[in-house]
Write an enzyme that holds these catalytic residues in place. Structure first.
Site, PDB file in Angstrom:
ATOM      1  CG  PHE A  92      -1.844  -1.211   1.279  1.00 22.52           C
ATOM      2  CD1 PHE A  92      -2.621  -1.615   0.198  1.00 22.52           C
ATOM      3  CD2 PHE A  92      -1.891  -1.969   2.439  1.00 22.52           C
ATOM      4  CE1 PHE A  92      -3.426  -2.741   0.271  1.00 22.52           C
ATOM      5  CE2 PHE A  92      -2.694  -3.101   2.526  1.00 22.52           C
ATOM      6  CZ  PHE A  92      -3.462  -3.485   1.441  1.00 22.52           C
ATOM      7  CB  THR A  95      -1.544  -6.349  -7.460  1.00 19.48           C
ATOM      8  OG1 THR A  95      -0.182  -6.764  -7.613  1.00 19.48           O
ATOM      9  CG2 THR A  95      -1.583  -5.179  -6.500  1.00 19.48           C
ATOM     10  NE  ARG A 110      -8.244  -4.444 -24.209  1.00 21.27           N
ATOM     11  CZ  ARG A 110      -7.683  -4.308 -25.405  1.00 21.27           C
ATOM     12  NH1 ARG A 110      -6.369  -4.347 -25.528  1.00 21.27           N
ATOM     13  NH2 ARG A 110      -8.417  -4.133 -26.479  1.00 21.27           N
ATOM     14  CD  GLU A 113      -2.303   4.138  -5.976  1.00 24.98           C
ATOM     15  OE1 GLU A 113      -1.402   3.770  -5.202  1.00 24.98           O
ATOM     16  OE2 GLU A 113      -2.192   5.158  -6.689  1.00 24.98           O
TER      17      GLU A 113
HETATM   18 MO1  MOS Z   1       1.371   3.340  -3.998  1.00 27.04          MO
HETATM   19  S1  MOS Z   1       1.026   4.579  -2.412  1.00 27.04           S
HETATM   20  O1  MOS Z   1       2.369   4.389  -4.970  1.00 27.04           O
HETATM   21  O2  MOS Z   1       2.149   1.971  -3.455  1.00 27.04           O
END
Ligand code: MOS
Length: 745
Positions: A245, A483, A628, A705
Site C-alpha cells: 500500500f 495484486t 481495458r 487506487e
Molecule cells: Mo502506492 S502509495 O504508490 O504503493
C-alpha cells in the site's frame, strides 16, 4: 519500444486470454502456504541468525549514552550494530528520515541498534538490555497548532504548490451560493499483512537481500547508496510480497540493518519489524487540514472552486497532494489551489494508496454533497452538471503544446460512471431529506461520491524466452504485492505468443531481471504488461525470422504461427535452441499530450443505530472506468480491497498522536483498527467496457487506487443522509455523532 503514438490494433485486442477473469496463477502456492515471503527463505542461505531492532523512545533529541555491553553478553548474541559501529552511511534517494539513527534522533522508534542472536527469542531478550540515555529536545507534533508556521513547498509531486485560473476571490465573493468549510483527515498507517522483513548475506563484496518491497530497483539502488557500495554488488530478491500500500515503496530499516547485521556477524541475518514497531518506525499517510470553497450560480453551475491543504513531514520531506484532483475533476471558470507544508517531528510522512487523491477526495466529495444540498440539486446531478472534457486548471498544459492552452482527457466517461452507478444502486429511491428513513432502531442513509485518480506511465522492461518445448518464460523485476501481477503478465505473454496460459512461466521480483515499473501509483498493471508486450513483439520477430516469414501481419495462435495461408508450429522456431529477447516500453510525449485519468462513482448504504450512533455499512457499489480491464477477477479484487480500505478511512483508521511525547500511540493492530470481513456485507463492482489507446499497447489504466478515492466521502455522506449530522473530521466515529443525533424517540 517507444510508445509515442496511440496504440493501433495489436495482438492483445484478440482478447482470447487477456481480459478473461482467470484465477491467479500463484493462488495455489499462496493458499497452501508454499509461497515464500521475505522471512521464510530458509533454504536461501545456511546458518541464518536473527536480528531484532531497538527503536528510539524519544521523538527528537540526541543519544547521550548507548551501552551495548549487557546485550552483547546475553545468551546467543552474535553481534550488535549501532550507528557508531556501522560507520559512515549514506542516505537513499527515496528516504527522508535516516534509517539507522544516532546520535541525533529524528523520530520515535527510529532504529538505533540491531541485536543479532542465534534465535529470535534470544535477540528479542537481548534487545531489552541495550541501555540508552537521551537528551530530549523540544519537538513539534501538532498539525493544527503549527499551521501558522507552514511554508510553501517548492512543488507538489511535479506541479507547482499554488495554481490559479481566472479570479477566484471575486467570483467566490459574488456567487449566488457559497460553501466554505474545513475538513480534516488523520494520520493513517498502511497496515499491510506482511511486516517489513529482510534476509541478507554477503559473499565477499556481493550482498544478497531477500526482502519485501514494491520496488526492486529502488531498493537495490538505495541500499547500495546507503552502504556506499556499487549497485551491481547488490542482488535483491522479492518473489512474494504480502501487501504494501505504499509502505514498501522504499528501502526501510529492516533491509539496511539486515545487511549491516550480516556484515557484523559474518553470516546471514534476517530481520522483521515486529508489528508494534512498524507504525512509528516506517512511513505513514500524513494528516491533512483542507479548506474547500465552492461558489455556484442558482442553476448549480460552479463559478468558483478553491482547495487549500496543510500537511506535515519531517525536515526535508514533502506535502500531501490532496488538492490535485480539484484541478481536474469539475468545471469552473475561477479557481485556486494551494499547498502548505509544516515541519513536524512525527515519523516520516509518505505515500499510501492513492497519495493525494485519497485524502483530497475525502474532503472534496463531502463539500460537493454539502453544496448540492444547499442548491437543492441531487448530488449525482450536481456532479454531472459540472463535468468537463478539458483539464480546467492545468499547470502542464503550456509545456504540452495543447490547443488553446487546454489539454483534453484521453478518455473521460465520468458521467457514464455516475449515471450507471445511480441506476444500478437504485439511487432514485433514496430520500434526500436527512434522518427520514427508518427501519426499527436503525436510521438508514444513502450517500455517493465521485472517484478520480490519475493514471501514470512508468517505463518497464522484460525478458522473454521461447524454450524448445514450446514454453514461454517471462522475467522482469516487477513485483506482485497481492495484486495479480503474475497472472496478468502470464496472460499478456500467452496472448502475444499464441500459447495456452499453462505454457507460460513468470519470474518476478529479482534484480537480475530487466527493470520494470514496479508496484506503485496504480501504474504497475498497465506498465509492466506493456513492457512484456514490447519484449514479446521482439520475440515474435525472432520467431518469424527463424521460420522464414516475410509478412508483417502474422498470427500467433494455438501454438502455431500463421501468415499468407502458411501455418508452422511455434516449436519449429526453437528446434536448434531457445530464443531470448529483451525489450521494454518507454513512454514518449503521448502521456503528456492528453491527461490520462481514471474515473468512477461510489454508492453506499449505511444504517446508524438511532440510540448509540453505531454505524454499519450495508452495501457498496463502485463503477470504474480504467481503460481495458486485463483480468476482471484480479481487478475486482483490487477494487473491493480499495473500497474496504476506504471504509477504514471513513470509520475506523486514525493514528492517534501523543502531542507531548510525539508518537503514534495506537501502534498495533488491536488499537489501529481496520475493517474486517464482517464489517462489509455486500460489495459490487462494475467496470465500464472501454480501452484507452493513449495509455499503452495494452490500452489499460490503473485500477487499484481508483477504488479507494471517494469511498470515505460516500460513507460520510450516507451517514449524513441517515442522521442529519455532518462530520467533517475523519474518521466518522459515533462520539462525533451522538450528541447531535435526532431524537431517538
Ligand atoms: Mo502506492 S502509495 O504508490 O504503493
Amino acid at each position: 519500444m517507444k510508445f509515442d503514438t496511440p496504440a493501433e490494433t495489436n495482438p492483445i485486442d484478440r482478447l482470447t486470454i487477456v481480459g478473461k477473469p482467470l484465477d491467479r496463477i500463484d493462488g495455489p502456492l499462496k493458499t497452501t502456504g508454499r509461497a515464500p515471503y521475505a522471512y521464510e527463505h530458509h533454504g536461501a542461505a545456511p546458518n541464518q541468525a536473527h536480528g531484532v531492532i531497538v527503536g528510539a523512545t524519544i521523538a527528537k533529541g540526541r543519544i547521550r549514552r548507548l551501552d551495548t555491553a549487557r546485550a552483547e553478553a546475553a545468551p546467543g548474541v552474535v553481534a550488535v550494530v549501532t550507528a557508531e559501529s556501522a560507520g559512515k552511511l549514506g542516505k537513499g534517494e527515496h528516504n527522508t528520515a535516516t534509517l539507522l539513527g544516532g546520535p541525533e534522533i529524528e523520530h520515535y522508534h527510529q532504529a538505533i541498534a540491531l541485536v543479532v542472536a542465534e534465535t529470535f527469542e534470544q535477540a528479542r531478550a537481548a534487545a531489552v538490555l541495550v541501555e540508552v540515555e537521551y537528551e530530549r529536545a523540544k519537538g513539534a507534533f501538532d498539525l493544527a497548532g503549527e499551521r501558522n508556521g507552514a511554508e510553501k513547498p517548492e512543488k507538489v509531486n511535479d506541479s507547482p504548490p499554488d495554481t490559479a485560473v481566472g479570479n477566484f476571490e471575486s467570483a467566490f465573493g459574488t456567487a449566488d451560493m457559497t460553501l466554505d468549510e474545513t475538513y480534516t483527515t488523520p494520520d493513517e498507517s498502511h497496515a499491510m499483512m506482511e511486516p517489513h522483513a529482510s534476509l541478507a548475506f554477503w559473499e565477499g563484496r556481493k550482498l544478497t537481500l531477500y526482502t519485501s518491497t514494491q520496488m526492486v530497483a529502488w531498493t537495490k539502488k538505495d541500499l547500495a547508496k546507503t552502504l556506499g557500495i556499487e549497485p551491481d554488488d547488490v542482488h535483491v530478491v522479492a518473489p512474494f510480497i504480502g501487501g504494501g500500500f505504499g509502505g514498501k515503496l522504499f528501502l526501510r530499516a529492516d533491509a539496511l540493518l539486515a545487511a549491516l547485521g550480516a556484515r557484523a556477524a559474518g553470516r546471514p541475518v534476517k530481520v522483521a519489524l515486529q508489528r508494534p514497531m512498524i507504525f512509528n518506525n516506517t512511513t505513514h499517510r500524513p494528516a491533512t487540514i483542507q479548506r474547500i470553497r465552492i461558489g455556484a450560480n442558482r442553476d448549480g453551475v460552479i463559478t468558483a472552486i478553491g482547495h487549500e491543504c496543510w500537511s506535515a513531514d519531517l525536515e526535508g520531506g514533502k506535502p500531501d497532494g490532496a488538492v490535485d484532483q480539484t484541478r481536474m475533476l469539475y468545471a469552473g471558470a475561477n479557481r485556486m489551489t494551494a499547498t502548505r507544508l509544516e515541519t513536524l517531528d512525527l515519523p516520516e510522512s509518505n505515500s499510501m494508496r492513492a497519495p493525494g487523491e485519497a485524502t483530497g477526495m475525502m474532503a472534496l466529495e463531502i463539500a460537493m454533497d454539502e453544496m448540492a444540498e444547499k442548491l437543492g440539486i441531487d448530488p449525482v446531478e450536481f456532479r454531472i452538471r459540472n463535468d468537463t472534457q478539458v483539464v480546467p486548471d492545468d499547470p502542464k498544459a503550456e509545456k504540452s503544446g495543447a490547443e488553446n492552452g487546454q489539454r483534453r482527457f484521453s478518455q473521460r466517461p465520468f458521467v457514464e460512471c455516475l449515471r450507471l452507478g445511480a441506476e444500478k444502486f437504485g439511487w432514485s429511491r433514496r430520500s434526500a431529506r436527512p434522518g427520514s428513513t427508518r427501519e426499527g432502531g436503525w436510521l438508514i442513509g444513502h450517500g455517493m461520491a465521485s472517484a478520480f485518480r490519475n493514471n501514470m506511465s512508468v517505463k518497464s522492461a522484460a525478458r522473454v524466452r521461447l524454450t524448445p518445448q514450446g514454453g514461454v518464460v517471462v522475467e522482469t523485476d516487477m513485483t506482485d504485492i497481492g495484486t495479480g501481477s503474475y497472472t496478468i503478465i502470464a496472460q499478456t505473454a500467452a496472448e502475444m505468443m499464441g500459447v495456452p496460459l499453462e505454457r507460460v512461466t513468470v519470474r518476478l521480483g529479482d534484480s537480475s531481471f530487466p527493470v520494470s515499473a514496479g508496484s506503485g501509483g496504480q501504474f504497475g498493471g498497465n506498465c509492466s504488461t506493456a513492457g512484456v508486450y514490447a519484449a514479446c513483439v521482439k520475440l515474435r520477430e525472432a520467431v518469424s525470422g527463424k521460420l522464414g516469414f516475410n509478412q508483417a501481419d502474422l498470427t500467433f495462435a494455438d501454438g502455431q504461427v500463421n501468415a499468407g495461408g502458411r501455418s508452422v508450429a511455434l516449436t519449429e522456431a526453437v528446434k536448434d535452441g531457445e530464443l531470448v529477447e529483451e525489450d521494454g516500453i518507454e513512454f514518449g510525449d503521448i502521456s503528456k499530450k492528453a491527461q490520462q485519468s481514471t474515473f468512477g462513482s461510489h454508492f453506499v448504504e449505511v444504517a446508524v443505530d438511532a440510540w448509540t450512533a453505531e454505524i454499519r455499512v450495508r452495501r457498496m457499489l463502485a463503477v470504474c472506468a480504467s481503460g481495458r480491464i486485463l483480468n476482471p477477477k484480479t481487478a475486482r479484487s483490487q477494487v473491493i480491497g480499495a473500497m474496504t480500505m476506504g471504509v477504514g478511512a471513513a470509520l475506523l483508521e486514525e493514528l492517534v498522536v501523543d502531542k507531548r511525547a510525539g508518537f503514534f500511540v495506537n501502534h498495533d493492530l488491536a488499537q489501529y483498527e481496520v475493517p474486517v470481513h464482517a464489517d462489509i456485507p455486500h460489495q459490487e463492482v462494475i467496470f465500464l467496457d472501454e480501452a484507452d489507446p493513449m495509455s499503452s499497447p495494452m490500452k489499460a489504466k490503473g485500477i487499484a487506487e481508483l477504488g479507494i478515492c471517494g469511498v470515505a466521502a460516500a460513507v460520510a455522506n450516507a451517514v449524513y443522509n441517515a442522521t442529519g449530522v455532518r462530520v467533517r473530521d475523519y474518521p466518522v466515529t459515533l462520539d462525533k455523532l451522538i450528541e447531535r443525533m435526532p431524537d431517538a424517540a
